[in-house]
Design an enzyme around this catalytic site. Structure first.
Site, PDB file in Angstrom:
ATOM      1  N   THR A 101      41.115  40.350  48.621  1.00  0.00           N
ATOM      2  CA  THR A 101      40.468  39.047  48.781  1.00  0.00           C
ATOM      3  C   THR A 101      41.444  37.972  49.236  1.00  0.00           C
ATOM      4  O   THR A 101      41.094  37.092  50.015  1.00  0.00           O
ATOM      5  CB  THR A 101      39.826  38.631  47.440  1.00  0.00           C
ATOM      6  OG1 THR A 101      38.838  39.593  47.126  1.00  0.00           O
ATOM      7  CG2 THR A 101      39.178  37.278  47.499  1.00  0.00           C
ATOM      8  N   THR A 147      42.929  42.548  43.930  1.00  0.00           N
ATOM      9  CA  THR A 147      43.157  42.463  42.482  1.00  0.00           C
ATOM     10  C   THR A 147      42.694  43.706  41.722  1.00  0.00           C
ATOM     11  O   THR A 147      43.212  43.991  40.649  1.00  0.00           O
ATOM     12  CB  THR A 147      42.436  41.235  41.890  1.00  0.00           C
ATOM     13  OG1 THR A 147      41.051  41.333  42.181  1.00  0.00           O
ATOM     14  CG2 THR A 147      43.001  39.946  42.448  1.00  0.00           C
ATOM     15  N   ASP A 148      41.734  44.443  42.278  1.00  0.00           N
ATOM     16  CA  ASP A 148      41.139  45.543  41.499  1.00  0.00           C
ATOM     17  C   ASP A 148      42.168  46.543  40.992  1.00  0.00           C
ATOM     18  O   ASP A 148      42.099  46.987  39.846  1.00  0.00           O
ATOM     19  CB  ASP A 148      40.103  46.296  42.356  1.00  0.00           C
ATOM     20  CG  ASP A 148      38.816  45.507  42.532  1.00  0.00           C
ATOM     21  OD1 ASP A 148      38.755  44.360  42.037  1.00  0.00           O
ATOM     22  OD2 ASP A 148      37.888  46.030  43.164  1.00  0.00           O
ATOM     23  N   LYS A 160      43.891  44.016  34.712  1.00  0.00           N
ATOM     24  CA  LYS A 160      42.760  43.159  35.088  1.00  0.00           C
ATOM     25  C   LYS A 160      41.691  43.326  34.013  1.00  0.00           C
ATOM     26  O   LYS A 160      41.175  44.421  33.814  1.00  0.00           O
ATOM     27  CB  LYS A 160      42.218  43.576  36.463  1.00  0.00           C
ATOM     28  CG  LYS A 160      41.110  42.660  36.954  1.00  0.00           C
ATOM     29  CD  LYS A 160      40.676  42.992  38.384  1.00  0.00           C
ATOM     30  CE  LYS A 160      39.586  42.021  38.823  1.00  0.00           C
ATOM     31  NZ  LYS A 160      39.156  42.220  40.206  1.00  0.00           N
TER      32      LYS A 160
END
Ligand code: ASP
Length: 404
Positions: free
Chosen positions: A77, A152-153, A229
């Site tokens: 992202t 980020t995942d 996360k």
């Protein structure tokens, strides 16, 4: 070709438009009337111009007295934005684009940028981690710090894999964004600025830098082997587990407050061990899961097993015999799906049986970290050594004491 204006011939006519991302293999053009048109058979006549998606490229002035930082972009992202005029086009994330988007960065450091991948992080593979580790290793010989922009995942997998492969005397900072930079609530610019500040600071290890709260008031720097996360969408999704964050970076002042112990700049010699054993599996136990799942992976040649057990580190008793067999030629590490806390297999009978079978307690390691650690150990050390080292703290992945 994406983002370029082209002229083509199809069905006997001439068309002009901007090449759009396509998932079918056909050429998709955004025509001047605003519509998208797909072409299977066409002849490319001319590439007319490259369409700038994000405004003008500024000339980047370099300041001799500022440190030099390399930004390696891998996608996610933070590297994507939608251009609502032309449709969906991902940013190329050149140094010019970064400085034009976040001009304050030029006051902190001179930036060079490299686009290594442009992929969503769910598509990362261990081989991508290896290629990235090699690039960072080369960059560290030349630059004062390295920033890696990443989806980020799976950022915590990549960051921890790199932390094991690469002993760094300088900051290596992973940064991502939960909201893309074209959204008003984007966390991209602030996360990047805090990362830039970290990348020139007195630290020598791999960190993850993301929002520390849902406001735009500070970021946390998390140790790569202690972070996870923990939320699908909140901007403060990343949390240090079983450890305190390494630092807090206030925004907009960018003052750094060191919170816990850290490797200092220059403390370690630059070293790369760039092998990973991919046949390591992470299995989450749930009530009723058959131990055949272990046999399956074993029969496929897997010799590294991380189990996400229940509570203090358990699986059902009917797994014990299978585990005993598997442990003869494999490393089996127990972690907990509680995430918080430490494995202790000496309290209940099941735990004691697991230890007798040869299962190794993963202490307070996160399951994902035990996975990348085992990939690293089985890739670079012989079996007996790997078995010994998995329980040993190498780079801060195991805290000596649990604090409550
Ligand atoms: N799916 C995206 C990724 O991990 C999400 C993000 O970047 O935040 O690449």
């Amino acid at each position: 070709m994406i983002g370029k204006r082209v002229r083509i011939k199809a069905k006997g006519k001439i068309f002009e438009g901007i090449v759009m991302p396509s998932f079918t293999g056909n050429l998709v053009l955004k025509l001047d009337n605003g519509y998208n048109a797909g072409f299977k058979d066409y002849e490319l006549i001319e590439v007319l111009e490259e369409v700038r998606i994000q405004g003008q490229k500024p000339e980047i002035a370099r300041h001799e007295d500022l440190p030099n930082v390399k930004i390696i972009s891998t996608g996610g992202t933070i590297a994507s934005r939608v251009d609502y005029r032309t449709g969906a086009v991902t940013s190329q994330f050149t140094a010019e684009e970064i400085v034009s988007d976040v001009p304050e960065i030029a006051e902190i450091c001179n930036v060079d940028a490299e686009l290594l991948y442009n992929i969503l992080s769910e598509n990362m593979k261990p081989n991508n981690w290896i290629v990235l580790a090699r690039r960072v290793y080369e960059a560290l010989k030349e630059y004062d710090g390295v920033i890696i922009t990443h989806g980020t995942d799976t950022m915590h997998y990549t960051a921890s894999a790199l932390a094991f492969m690469l002993l760094t005397p300088k900051p290596v900072v992973f940064v991502g964004a939960q909201r893309s930079s074209d959204r008003p609530s984007s966390d991209a610019a602030m996360n990047l600025l805090c990362s830039a500040k970290l990348s020139v600071s007195d630290v020598g290890e791999v960190l993850v830098c993301m929002h520390g709260s849902t406001n735009d008031d500070f970021c946390y720097a998390h140790r790569a082997v202690k972070v996870r996360k923990m939320h699908t969408s909140r901007r403060d999704a990343f949390q240090s587990i079983n450890a305190k964050p390494v630092a807090r970076i206030d925004y907009p002042s960018l003052n750094i407050e060191w919170i816990s112990w850290r490797y200092r700049r220059g403390e370690r010699e630059l070293k790369l061990l760039d092998k990973l054993e991919e046949k390591v599996v992470l299995i989450k136990f749930f009530p009723g899961l058959n131990a055949d799942v272990l046999e399956y992976f074993h029969s496929k040649g897997y010799r590294g097993f991380v189990i996400e057990g229940t509570g203090l580190g358990h699986v059902s008793t009917d797994w014990i015999n299978t585990l005993k067999r598997i442990c003869e030629d494999s490393v089996v590490v127990m972690t907990s799906q509680c995430l918080h806390g430490r494995i202790c297999d000496r309290v209940y009978d099941t735990g004691r049986d697991l230890l007798k079978a040869g299962v190794i307690e993963g202490e307070d390691m996160l399951p994902e970290v035990a996975l990348t650690k085992l990939m690293f150990l089985l890739g670079n050390y012989d079996f007996e050594e790997a078995k010994k080292l998995v329980k040993k703290n190498l780079i801060g992945e195991i805290e000596p004491r649990s604090t409550y």
